[in-house]
Design a protein around this motif. Structure first.
Motif, PDB file in Angstrom:
ATOM      1  N   SER A 145      -0.002  -3.270  -2.530  1.00  0.00           N
ATOM      2  CA  SER A 145      -0.093  -4.657  -2.077  1.00  0.00           C
ATOM      3  C   SER A 145      -1.032  -4.711  -0.877  1.00  0.00           C
ATOM      4  O   SER A 145      -0.796  -4.054   0.141  1.00  0.00           O
ATOM      5  N   ALA A 146      -2.100  -5.490  -1.015  1.00  0.00           N
ATOM      6  CA  ALA A 146      -3.116  -5.590   0.032  1.00  0.00           C
ATOM      7  C   ALA A 146      -3.586  -7.032   0.154  1.00  0.00           C
ATOM      8  O   ALA A 146      -4.776  -7.319   0.222  1.00  0.00           O
ATOM      9  N   THR A 147      -2.645  -7.954   0.184  1.00  0.00           N
ATOM     10  CA  THR A 147      -2.943  -9.385   0.128  1.00  0.00           C
ATOM     11  C   THR A 147      -3.211 -10.013   1.491  1.00  0.00           C
ATOM     12  O   THR A 147      -3.556 -11.187   1.567  1.00  0.00           O
ATOM     13  N   GLY A 148      -3.016  -9.254   2.565  1.00  0.00           N
ATOM     14  CA  GLY A 148      -3.293  -9.795   3.882  1.00  0.00           C
ATOM     15  C   GLY A 148      -2.311 -10.872   4.308  1.00  0.00           C
ATOM     16  O   GLY A 148      -1.178 -10.951   3.808  1.00  0.00           O
ATOM     17  N   PRO A 321       8.650  -5.922   4.718  1.00  0.00           N
ATOM     18  CA  PRO A 321       9.220  -4.781   4.018  1.00  0.00           C
ATOM     19  C   PRO A 321       9.248  -3.528   4.898  1.00  0.00           C
ATOM     20  O   PRO A 321       8.309  -3.265   5.656  1.00  0.00           O
ATOM     21  N   ALA A 322      10.332  -2.789   4.791  1.00  0.00           N
ATOM     22  CA  ALA A 322      10.440  -1.541   5.528  1.00  0.00           C
ATOM     23  C   ALA A 322       9.507  -0.512   4.906  1.00  0.00           C
ATOM     24  O   ALA A 322       9.479  -0.337   3.684  1.00  0.00           O
ATOM     25  N   THR A 323       8.709   0.149   5.732  1.00  0.00           N
ATOM     26  CA  THR A 323       7.783   1.171   5.252  1.00  0.00           C
ATOM     27  C   THR A 323       8.029   2.473   5.996  1.00  0.00           C
ATOM     28  O   THR A 323       8.655   2.495   7.055  1.00  0.00           O
ATOM     29  N   THR A 324       7.502   3.536   5.433  1.00  0.00           N
ATOM     30  CA  THR A 324       7.690   4.850   6.041  1.00  0.00           C
ATOM     31  C   THR A 324       6.436   5.681   5.851  1.00  0.00           C
ATOM     32  O   THR A 324       5.610   5.412   4.975  1.00  0.00           O
ATOM     33  N   ALA A 340      -0.110   7.431   7.316  1.00  0.00           N
ATOM     34  CA  ALA A 340       0.209   6.133   7.898  1.00  0.00           C
ATOM     35  C   ALA A 340       1.446   5.589   7.175  1.00  0.00           C
ATOM     36  O   ALA A 340       1.722   5.962   6.028  1.00  0.00           O
ATOM     37  N   PRO A 341       2.216   4.710   7.819  1.00  0.00           N
ATOM     38  CA  PRO A 341       3.452   4.198   7.192  1.00  0.00           C
ATOM     39  C   PRO A 341       3.180   3.154   6.119  1.00  0.00           C
ATOM     40  O   PRO A 341       3.499   1.972   6.267  1.00  0.00           O
ATOM     41  N   VAL A 342       2.613   3.590   5.003  1.00  0.00           N
ATOM     42  CA  VAL A 342       2.201   2.673   3.936  1.00  0.00           C
ATOM     43  C   VAL A 342       3.151   2.672   2.751  1.00  0.00           C
ATOM     44  O   VAL A 342       2.967   1.886   1.816  1.00  0.00           O
ATOM     45  N   VAL A 343       4.176   3.529   2.766  1.00  0.00           N
ATOM     46  CA  VAL A 343       5.051   3.705   1.612  1.00  0.00           C
ATOM     47  C   VAL A 343       6.319   2.868   1.783  1.00  0.00           C
ATOM     48  O   VAL A 343       6.969   2.918   2.829  1.00  0.00           O
ATOM     49  N   SER A 344       6.650   2.081   0.779  1.00  0.00           N
ATOM     50  CA  SER A 344       7.889   1.312   0.829  1.00  0.00           C
ATOM     51  C   SER A 344       9.070   2.248   1.033  1.00  0.00           C
ATOM     52  O   SER A 344       9.176   3.298   0.385  1.00  0.00           O
ATOM     53  N   ALA A 345       9.985   1.872   1.919  1.00  0.00           N
ATOM     54  CA  ALA A 345      11.171   2.686   2.161  1.00  0.00           C
ATOM     55  C   ALA A 345      12.120   2.659   0.970  1.00  0.00           C
ATOM     56  O   ALA A 345      12.995   3.525   0.861  1.00  0.00           O
ATOM     57  N   ASP A 346      11.951   1.690   0.068  1.00  0.00           N
ATOM     58  CA  ASP A 346      12.828   1.558  -1.089  1.00  0.00           C
ATOM     59  C   ASP A 346      12.253   2.181  -2.351  1.00  0.00           C
ATOM     60  O   ASP A 346      12.991   2.683  -3.194  1.00  0.00           O
ATOM     61  N   PRO A 348       8.916   4.580  -3.528  1.00  0.00           N
ATOM     62  CA  PRO A 348       7.698   5.299  -3.127  1.00  0.00           C
ATOM     63  C   PRO A 348       6.474   4.958  -3.959  1.00  0.00           C
ATOM     64  O   PRO A 348       5.370   5.381  -3.623  1.00  0.00           O
ATOM     65  N   HIS A 349       6.639   4.190  -5.027  1.00  0.00           N
ATOM     66  CA  HIS A 349       5.503   3.783  -5.842  1.00  0.00           C
ATOM     67  C   HIS A 349       4.998   2.390  -5.477  1.00  0.00           C
ATOM     68  O   HIS A 349       4.112   1.857  -6.147  1.00  0.00           O
ATOM     69  N   VAL A 350       5.545   1.822  -4.410  1.00  0.00           N
ATOM     70  CA  VAL A 350       5.055   0.562  -3.856  1.00  0.00           C
ATOM     71  C   VAL A 350       4.435   0.876  -2.495  1.00  0.00           C
ATOM     72  O   VAL A 350       5.106   1.405  -1.608  1.00  0.00           O
ATOM     73  N   LEU A 351       3.159   0.570  -2.342  1.00  0.00           N
ATOM     74  CA  LEU A 351       2.421   0.873  -1.124  1.00  0.00           C
ATOM     75  C   LEU A 351       1.905  -0.429  -0.512  1.00  0.00           C
ATOM     76  O   LEU A 351       1.517  -1.346  -1.240  1.00  0.00           O
ATOM     77  N   LEU A 352       1.906  -0.488   0.814  1.00  0.00           N
ATOM     78  CA  LEU A 352       1.484  -1.703   1.517  1.00  0.00           C
ATOM     79  C   LEU A 352       0.385  -1.339   2.502  1.00  0.00           C
ATOM     80  O   LEU A 352       0.563  -0.459   3.349  1.00  0.00           O
ATOM     81  N   VAL A 353      -0.747  -2.034   2.403  1.00  0.00           N
ATOM     82  CA  VAL A 353      -1.933  -1.667   3.167  1.00  0.00           C
ATOM     83  C   VAL A 353      -2.544  -2.895   3.824  1.00  0.00           C
ATOM     84  O   VAL A 353      -2.772  -3.919   3.159  1.00  0.00           O
ATOM     85  N   GLY A 354      -2.812  -2.788   5.124  1.00  0.00           N
ATOM     86  CA  GLY A 354      -3.659  -3.754   5.802  1.00  0.00           C
ATOM     87  C   GLY A 354      -2.987  -4.941   6.445  1.00  0.00           C
ATOM     88  O   GLY A 354      -3.677  -5.867   6.875  1.00  0.00           O
ATOM     89  N   TYR A 355      -1.681  -4.944   6.579  1.00  0.00           N
ATOM     90  CA  TYR A 355      -0.989  -6.117   7.111  1.00  0.00           C
ATOM     91  C   TYR A 355      -0.829  -6.090   8.632  1.00  0.00           C
ATOM     92  O   TYR A 355      -0.451  -7.093   9.220  1.00  0.00           O
ATOM     93  N   GLY A 356      -1.073  -4.968   9.241  1.00  0.00           N
ATOM     94  CA  GLY A 356      -0.894  -4.860  10.680  1.00  0.00           C
ATOM     95  C   GLY A 356      -0.368  -3.493  11.062  1.00  0.00           C
ATOM     96  O   GLY A 356      -0.229  -2.594  10.223  1.00  0.00           O
ATOM     97  N   ASP A 357      -0.040  -3.337  12.333  1.00  0.00           N
ATOM     98  CA  ASP A 357       0.337  -2.024  12.844  1.00  0.00           C
ATOM     99  C   ASP A 357       1.582  -1.452  12.182  1.00  0.00           C
ATOM    100  O   ASP A 357       1.762  -0.234  12.151  1.00  0.00           O
TER     101      ASP A 357
END
Length: 388
Positions: A145-148, A321-324, A340-346, A348-357
């Motif tokens: 997910s990289a929707t900003g 979403p909680a990431t790790t 970087a903490p880009v992996v969903s804590a729930d 591991p096949h859901v990754l989140l990129v670019g939303y902030g620190d």
């Protein structure tokens, strides 16, 4: 349901973060030798009709905090900017357009992803179904997910907003000072957009009042995006070594870009406390002071645009979403390193990129998203089965 396409990875979002992820996926497909694991197939879904991401939606005087040399995605530097100040939003949008074409990234647009859900199947099936609102669908092993945030402006609750008879707009709707020329404008918000919009309006509006919840902390004039990125990089390094680091937040709230400096020095730009409420013809402050306004610009920030992930029921912390972080192979010398903490804590096949620190230091910036995007792709690669 319409046509269903099957890929290994779906990247939701075709702006700077989505392109950064796509670049690193693209690299995996270059120079593969016989016997090596195949590069994952992928698609990038963009809800804009044209390339350029949210930069094509910004106001006409919007500029970067940094020069072009410090505002590039991986692989291809941003072309030099020949105008005054740092590159403007249109220059960034052109760069992203050319970047996408240079690497022939598989972007499909316009696609508005309505929902991501787990695909029906046998127990333990980790695949996802990504559904667009026009009936198209994709199945995938991974979702990035990289929707900003631009698509989800935050409107605060201030008493009287429904009573105000003037014009109200958010930063996401602001296109330029000429639309509000000659008006009495209240600008609300203590971040960079509030300062820049107030500075933009001062020369043409009848009056501008800049109101903030707390007094904004203006960074020193010599601090720009380069310094912020270097600070974020040191924070990553120090935290990896177990050393506390406050990150860029310790420096201040507002970058003194040239337009803000001019407004401060030539027009006396300064912030005032927030009004307690709006009324039909203006605003009222806690001490009873009333001022008339014709328009209010809400420069109150954005929230992650993540509604498409709601069906997954991900755990949230502070509304996101909680990431790790996870262990990845070190690039040299053996051993491991933390991502970087880009992996969903729930999942591991859901990754989140670019939303902030919270999913990578400085990851909401052009240059800062590179590390988070690279790590996301390395997570995918590390979990992929070896070649048979």
């Amino acid at each position: 349901m319409g046509e269903v396409s099957d890929v290994d990875v779906v990247v939701v979002g075709g702006g700077q973060s989505g392109l950064a992820v796509a670049y690193h996926l693209h690299r995996l497909g270059r120079g593969r030798r016989e016997g090596e694991r195949p590069a994952p197939s992928y698609v990038v879904q963009d809800d804009h009709p044209r390339p350029g991401g949210a930069w094509q939606d910004g106001w006409d005087s919007l500029h970067l905090f940094s020069p072009a040399s410090h505002s590039s995605l991986a692989g291809w530097p941003m072309p030099p900017w020949t105008g005054e100040d740092n590159p403007d939003a249109a220059h960034v949008a052109r760069y992203l357009t050319d970047y996408e074409r240079r690497y022939e990234l598989p972007v499909v647009r316009p696609v508005h992803v309505a929902r991501v859900e787990r695909a029906a199947g046998e127990a333990g099936d980790r695949r996802f179904r990504v559904l667009a609102d026009d009936g198209r669908a994709w199945t995938a092993d991974w979702v990035v997910s990289a929707t900003g945030t631009w698509a989800r402006p935050f409107w605060p609750h201030v008493p009287g907003t429904a009573d105000f008879r003037g014009r109200q707009l958010h930063t996401a709707d602001y296109r330029g000072a000429s639309d509000l020329a000659g008006l009495r404008v209240l600008v609300v918000g203590g971040g960079n957009s509030g300062a820049q919009v107030a500075a933009d309006l001062l020369p043409v509006a009848r009056s501008v009042t800049w109101s903030t919840k707390v007094p904004p902390r203006m960074l020193p004039d010599d601090v720009d995006g380069r310094v912020l990125f270097e600070t974020a990089t040191r924070a990553v390094r120090d935290r990896a070594a177990g050393i506390a680091h406050e990150g860029v937040g310790s420096l201040g709230d507002v970058v003194a870009v040239p337009s803000v400096r001019r407004a401060r020095d030539e027009h006396g730009l300064s912030a005032e406390p927030m009004p307690s409420r709006l009324v039909g013809d203006g605003a009222v402050w806690p001490d009873g002071t009333h001022r008339p306004f014709d328009a209010v610009v809400w420069c109150t920030g954005f929230r992650p645009a993540l509604r498409h992930l709601s069906p997954l029921g991900l755990t949230t912390r502070r509304g996101r979403p909680a990431t790790t972080a996870v262990d990845l192979p070190a690039r040299a010398g053996g051993g491991t390193r933390r991502s970087a903490p880009v992996v969903s804590a729930d999942d591991p096949h859901v990754l989140l990129v670019g939303y902030g620190d919270w999913c990578g230091d400085a990851s909401a910036t052009l240059i800062g998203v590179n590390r988070a995007a690279r790590d996301a792709v390395e997570v995918i690669l590390a979990a992929s089965p070896p070649a048979q």
